[in-house]
Design a protein around this motif. Structure first.
Motif, PDB file in Angstrom:
ATOM      1  N   MET A  55     -18.633 -47.025 -45.044  1.00 58.21           N
ATOM      2  CA  MET A  55     -17.978 -45.611 -44.233  1.00 58.21           C
ATOM      3  C   MET A  55     -16.300 -45.897 -43.940  1.00 58.21           C
ATOM      4  N   LEU A  56     -15.915 -44.710 -44.112  1.00 55.39           N
ATOM      5  CA  LEU A  56     -14.384 -44.934 -44.018  1.00 55.39           C
ATOM      6  C   LEU A  56     -13.734 -45.609 -42.548  1.00 55.39           C
ATOM      7  N   LEU A  57     -14.518 -45.038 -41.548  1.00 56.62           N
ATOM      8  CA  LEU A  57     -13.671 -45.325 -40.345  1.00 56.62           C
ATOM      9  C   LEU A  57     -13.891 -47.272 -40.242  1.00 56.62           C
ATOM     10  N   ASP A  58     -15.283 -47.684 -40.569  1.00 58.14           N
ATOM     11  CA  ASP A  58     -15.307 -48.982 -40.706  1.00 58.14           C
ATOM     12  C   ASP A  58     -14.400 -49.761 -41.467  1.00 58.14           C
ATOM     13  N   THR A  59     -13.849 -49.156 -42.737  1.00 57.29           N
ATOM     14  CA  THR A  59     -12.753 -49.602 -43.602  1.00 57.29           C
ATOM     15  C   THR A  59     -11.641 -49.635 -43.158  1.00 57.29           C
ATOM     16  N   TYR A  60     -11.060 -48.500 -42.235  1.00 57.14           N
ATOM     17  CA  TYR A  60     -10.061 -48.580 -41.405  1.00 57.14           C
ATOM     18  C   TYR A  60      -9.862 -49.674 -40.456  1.00 57.14           C
ATOM     19  N   GLN A  61     -11.083 -49.665 -39.734  1.00 55.40           N
ATOM     20  CA  GLN A  61     -11.451 -50.751 -38.586  1.00 55.40           C
ATOM     21  C   GLN A  61     -10.870 -52.205 -39.168  1.00 55.40           C
ATOM     22  N   ALA A  62     -11.551 -52.452 -40.442  1.00 56.24           N
ATOM     23  CA  ALA A  62     -11.370 -53.585 -41.110  1.00 56.24           C
ATOM     24  C   ALA A  62     -10.030 -54.002 -41.719  1.00 56.24           C
ATOM     25  N   LYS A  63      -9.341 -53.010 -41.729  1.00 56.12           N
ATOM     26  CA  LYS A  63      -7.958 -53.081 -42.258  1.00 56.12           C
ATOM     27  C   LYS A  63      -7.301 -53.160 -41.051  1.00 56.12           C
ATOM     28  N   GLY A  64      -7.460 -53.026 -39.845  1.00 59.02           N
ATOM     29  CA  GLY A  64      -6.742 -52.862 -38.732  1.00 59.02           C
ATOM     30  C   GLY A  64      -5.838 -51.725 -38.387  1.00 59.02           C
ATOM     31  N   LEU A  65      -6.255 -50.488 -39.000  1.00 55.74           N
ATOM     32  CA  LEU A  65      -5.687 -49.389 -39.140  1.00 55.74           C
ATOM     33  C   LEU A  65      -5.965 -48.230 -37.767  1.00 55.74           C
ATOM     34  N   LEU A  66      -6.985 -48.793 -37.242  1.00 57.13           N
ATOM     35  CA  LEU A  66      -7.502 -47.968 -36.091  1.00 57.13           C
ATOM     36  C   LEU A  66      -6.721 -48.928 -34.615  1.00 57.13           C
ATOM     37  N   THR A  67      -6.371 -48.197 -33.645  1.00 52.60           N
ATOM     38  CA  THR A  67      -5.627 -49.067 -32.505  1.00 52.60           C
ATOM     39  C   THR A  67      -5.719 -48.146 -31.358  1.00 52.60           C
ATOM     40  N   VAL A  68      -6.055 -48.653 -30.131  1.00 51.73           N
ATOM     41  CA  VAL A  68      -6.375 -48.027 -28.839  1.00 51.73           C
ATOM     42  C   VAL A  68      -7.497 -46.742 -29.173  1.00 51.73           C
ATOM     43  N   THR A  69      -8.526 -47.325 -29.480  1.00 47.62           N
ATOM     44  CA  THR A  69      -9.665 -46.403 -29.931  1.00 47.62           C
ATOM     45  C   THR A  69     -10.338 -45.983 -28.611  1.00 47.62           C
ATOM     46  N   LEU A  70     -10.437 -44.660 -28.840  1.00 47.29           N
ATOM     47  CA  LEU A  70     -11.204 -43.870 -27.540  1.00 47.29           C
ATOM     48  C   LEU A  70     -12.505 -43.307 -27.869  1.00 47.29           C
ATOM     49  N   VAL A  71     -12.724 -43.064 -29.291  1.00 52.27           N
ATOM     50  CA  VAL A  71     -13.761 -42.572 -29.600  1.00 52.27           C
ATOM     51  C   VAL A  71     -13.948 -42.939 -31.252  1.00 52.27           C
ATOM     52  N   ASN A  72     -15.376 -43.499 -31.585  1.00 52.09           N
ATOM     53  CA  ASN A  72     -15.478 -43.764 -32.856  1.00 52.09           C
ATOM     54  C   ASN A  72     -16.931 -43.833 -32.885  1.00 52.09           C
ATOM     55  N   GLY A  73     -17.433 -42.997 -33.660  1.00 53.25           N
ATOM     56  CA  GLY A  73     -18.965 -42.641 -33.760  1.00 53.25           C
ATOM     57  C   GLY A  73     -19.506 -41.410 -34.443  1.00 53.25           C
ATOM     58  N   GLN A  74     -20.674 -41.389 -34.711  1.00 51.24           N
ATOM     59  CA  GLN A  74     -21.223 -40.241 -35.382  1.00 51.24           C
ATOM     60  C   GLN A  74     -21.583 -39.042 -34.565  1.00 51.24           C
ATOM     61  N   THR A  75     -21.048 -37.803 -34.924  1.00 57.31           N
ATOM     62  CA  THR A  75     -21.496 -36.785 -34.231  1.00 57.31           C
ATOM     63  C   THR A  75     -22.962 -36.349 -34.218  1.00 57.31           C
ATOM     64  N   SER A  76     -23.429 -35.272 -33.585  1.00 63.74           N
ATOM     65  CA  SER A  76     -24.930 -34.866 -33.622  1.00 63.74           C
ATOM     66  C   SER A  76     -25.341 -34.289 -35.222  1.00 63.74           C
ATOM     67  N   ASP A  77     -24.419 -34.134 -35.976  1.00 62.34           N
ATOM     68  CA  ASP A  77     -24.459 -33.920 -37.437  1.00 62.34           C
ATOM     69  C   ASP A  77     -24.619 -35.329 -38.284  1.00 62.34           C
ATOM     70  N   ALA A  78     -25.557 -35.599 -38.949  1.00 57.92           N
ATOM     71  CA  ALA A  78     -25.804 -36.698 -39.596  1.00 57.92           C
ATOM     72  C   ALA A  78     -24.781 -36.669 -40.681  1.00 57.92           C
ATOM     73  N   GLY A  79     -24.197 -38.014 -40.881  1.00 56.34           N
ATOM     74  CA  GLY A  79     -23.060 -38.353 -41.879  1.00 56.34           C
ATOM     75  C   GLY A  79     -21.721 -37.783 -41.416  1.00 56.34           C
ATOM     76  N   VAL A  80     -21.523 -37.150 -40.205  1.00 54.57           N
ATOM     77  CA  VAL A  80     -20.131 -36.783 -39.758  1.00 54.57           C
ATOM     78  C   VAL A  80     -19.697 -37.762 -38.636  1.00 54.57           C
ATOM     79  N   TYR A  81     -18.661 -38.227 -38.596  1.00 52.05           N
ATOM     80  CA  TYR A  81     -18.034 -39.233 -37.685  1.00 52.05           C
ATOM     81  C   TYR A  81     -16.820 -38.636 -37.020  1.00 52.05           C
ATOM     82  N   ALA A  82     -16.504 -38.973 -35.817  1.00 47.04           N
ATOM     83  CA  ALA A  82     -15.276 -38.532 -35.226  1.00 47.04           C
ATOM     84  C   ALA A  82     -14.705 -39.854 -34.707  1.00 47.04           C
TER      85      ALA A  82
END
Length: 191
Positions: A1-28
């Motif tokens: 998953m793209l956001l997991d890749t970004y997280q592992a690379k340290g590209l996401l900081t000051v995270t407020l929201v990181n999860g799946q929306t009510s639509d399967a396979g759609v993440y915010a």
């Protein structure tokens, strides 16, 4: 998953929201997105052991579907960072990506096409970028009532798809001619 890749690379900081929306396979995601990583700390070989980032897309909001960024929003302190954003994330942007970017040092709204994506650039003065975005898209707080934080980003994306600013499309070089000097007031704390 793209956001997991970004997280592992340290590209996401000051995270407020990181999860799946009510639509399967759609993440915010909402938080800060790294544009330029900090230098490696002295004496380390661990690529995640870095000094603070040198440049960020602050207060960003992303909507990811099929490991592609469908919506990107945030604040750039300088227009010169737009090509940095594009270069770093162009392979992850969907062909129909909706990009609404606030920029502190532009004097007027405009649109710039880079790598096939139209970036709708909005002058930023002050305030919370998320609230500014909701105002720009005419989203009322009642429209978001009862939604999860992730679904609020999805709602912003749906409204942003229909957003048609009355601004011209210009080359990046032309956009650079519309930059301004940003003067920030000094904040005074308790005495």
């Amino acid at each position: 998953m793209l956001l997991d890749t970004y997280q592992a690379k340290g590209l996401l900081t000051v995270t407020l929201v990181n999860g799946q929306t009510s639509d399967a396979g759609v993440y915010a995601y909402r938080g800060d997105l790294v544009l330029k990583e900090g230098k490696l700390r002295e004496g380390t070989t661990n690529t995640n052991d870095r000094n603070p980032p040198e440049a960020l897309l602050t207060h960003s909001a992303l909507l990811i579907e099929n490991d592609k960024i469908k919506f990107i929003n945030g604040l750039l302190p300088e227009l010169s960072l737009l090509p940095v954003l594009v270069e770093k994330y162009k392979d992850d942007l969907a062909e129909d990506c909706v990009a609404l970017i606030y920029v502190e040092n532009i004097g007027k709204g405009m649109q710039v096409v880079l790598e096939g994506v139209t970036y709708k650039l909005i002058p930023y003065k002050q305030g919370l970028v998320w609230n500014e975005l909701l105002d720009e898209l005419y989203i009322e707080k009642n429209d978001l009532k009862g939604q999860s934080a992730e679904d609020k980003v999805a709602t912003a994306y749906r409204e942003a798809k229909a957003y048609k600013p009355n601004t011209e499309i210009v080359s990046f070089e032309e956009a650079e001619k519309n930059t301004i000097v940003v003067v920030k007031e000094a904040a005074v704390g308790a005495v």
